[in-house]
Design a protein around this motif. Structure first.
Motif, short mmCIF file in Angstrom:
data_model
loop_
_atom_site.label_atom_id
_atom_site.label_comp_id
_atom_site.label_asym_id
_atom_site.label_seq_id
_atom_site.Cartn_x
_atom_site.Cartn_y
_atom_site.Cartn_z
N ALA A 33 33.96 41.94 36.71
CA ALA A 33 34.23 43.11 38.44
C ALA A 33 33.99 44.31 38.29
O ALA A 33 33.26 44.94 38.78
CB ALA A 33 35.81 42.87 38.43
N GLU A 34 33.63 45.23 36.97
CA GLU A 34 32.99 45.43 36.63
C GLU A 34 31.63 45.96 36.60
O GLU A 34 31.05 46.97 36.82
CB GLU A 34 33.34 46.37 34.12
N ARG A 35 31.15 45.16 36.48
CA ARG A 35 29.53 43.90 36.53
C ARG A 35 29.00 44.48 37.88
O ARG A 35 27.98 45.73 38.18
CB ARG A 35 28.60 42.78 36.07
N PHE A 36 29.77 43.86 38.69
CA PHE A 36 29.52 44.11 39.96
C PHE A 36 29.63 45.84 40.41
O PHE A 36 28.57 45.88 41.22
CB PHE A 36 30.05 43.15 40.24
N ILE A 37 30.77 46.74 39.94
CA ILE A 37 30.83 47.71 40.21
C ILE A 37 29.41 48.59 39.75
O ILE A 37 29.23 49.25 40.60
CB ILE A 37 31.99 48.40 39.69
N ARG A 38 28.90 48.29 38.69
CA ARG A 38 27.46 48.88 38.47
C ARG A 38 26.33 48.63 39.05
O ARG A 38 25.91 49.00 38.94
CB ARG A 38 27.80 48.19 36.84
N VAL A 65 34.33 45.43 47.71
CA VAL A 65 35.63 44.64 47.73
C VAL A 65 34.93 43.73 46.86
O VAL A 65 34.40 42.67 46.84
CB VAL A 65 35.53 44.51 49.08
N LEU A 66 36.28 43.90 46.11
CA LEU A 66 36.91 42.19 45.35
C LEU A 66 37.26 41.94 45.80
O LEU A 66 38.98 41.99 46.60
CB LEU A 66 37.79 42.80 43.94
N GLY A 74 36.31 52.92 40.25
CA GLY A 74 34.72 53.12 41.20
C GLY A 74 35.47 51.85 42.70
O GLY A 74 34.95 51.74 43.02
N VAL A 75 36.78 50.72 41.68
CA VAL A 75 37.26 49.82 43.09
C VAL A 75 38.31 50.91 43.90
O VAL A 75 39.18 51.48 43.45
CB VAL A 75 38.77 48.72 41.87
N GLY A 76 37.67 50.48 45.31
CA GLY A 76 38.34 51.50 46.14
C GLY A 76 39.21 50.26 46.66
O GLY A 76 40.08 50.04 48.17
#
Length: 270
Positions: A107-112, A121-122, A141-143
């Motif tokens: 998830a962090e890699r995707f946000i980056r 969106v996760l 950054g996760v909203g």
């Protein structure tokens, strides 16, 4: 703020004509689903839809939109995710969904990779990711987190995605996401008042305000034959239904959950 009017509805399509009609009707996000990596292995034995959309479909959809935000669901993270995400963002995608991840690191890699250039969106649809919900909510950054019911029920080994919808498991997930002040999406919805489905659509729609969801996908059932003659009217009916149910007392909403659970018990006897 009116619950039904502000509820975010998303449509997967690669048909510019349908995209234009949905945009006029008030669908909030419209775009493509290019998720294919691993999906056939997970869902190939089920009567679920596996997308044939391509990145090349995006320009036609983008041109058809007036007010709706351009949406895409990418593949799960893989060796070429960086290039895939760059191409999607370069095509104008404004909302990007990551499916089928199992770790906070993914998830962090995707946000980056998105890097603030689109709304990320996760899509929470594995038991491994569900166990990490508090960690996911703390990622900068996760909203928005959307709980996907089909893959989640496969991950849990449950009979149907409706069993997830009425579960305490889902209630706990939704409560954790809401407590972190993160937008919550849950599953998909059909047309309001559609009693021709195996599960009446209003029983499903009533679960969204009960869980505190503020977004959902438009399911394939929404567009099942016969197609709505007036898509705008159907969208207004759906939003009116969401608004009506959001104003009902908790006891009424719990009653609709129990009604759905009882129906499932009859359809899926032990």
């Amino acid at each position: 703020m009116a619950y039904g009017a502000e509820f975010i509805l998303t449509l997967f399509t690669n048909d510019p004509q349908l995209a234009a009609a949905a945009d006029r009707a008030g669908v909030d996000r419209i775009g493509i689903d290019i998720e294919r990596i691993g999906k056939h292995l997970r869902q190939g034995h089920l009567p679920t839809w596996i997308s044939d959309h391509r990145e090349e479909d995006l320009p036609g959809i983008h041109a058809a939109l007036g007010r709706a935000r351009l949406f895409a669901r990418c593949n799960p993270l893989h060796g070429e995710s960086g290039g895939e995400i760059e191409r999607l963002l370069g095509s104008g995608v404004q909302v990007l969904m990551l499916p089928y991840f199992k770790s906070a690191h993914e998830a962090e890699r995707f946000i980056r990779l998105v890097d603030g250039r689109a709304h990320p969106v996760l899509l929470l649809e594995t038991r491994e990711a569900a166990a990490l919900t508090p960690d996911l909510c703390r990622i900068s950054g996760v909203g928005e987190i959307h709980v996907g019911l089909n893959d989640m029920r496969l991950s849990l080994g449950w009979p149907s995605h409706f069993h997830v919808l009425v579960s305490e498991f889902l209630e706990r997930l939704c409560a954790a996401i809401r407590a972190a002040d993160i937008r919550l999406g849950v599953g998909g919805v059909g047309r309001c008042g559609d009693d021709g489905l195996p599960i009446p659509s209003d029983l499903v729609i009533a679960q969204l305000p009960r869980l505190g969801a503020t977004s959902a996908l438009l399911s394939r059932a929404f567009f099942r034959p016969p197609m709505p003659a007036d898509l705008g009217l159907e969208m207004r009916r759906l939003r009116d239904g969401l608004e009506e149910y959001s104003a009902m007392p908790e006891e009424w909403l719990l009653g609709r959950r129990d009604e759905l659970a009882a129906l499932l018990a009859r359809r899926f006897p032990d």
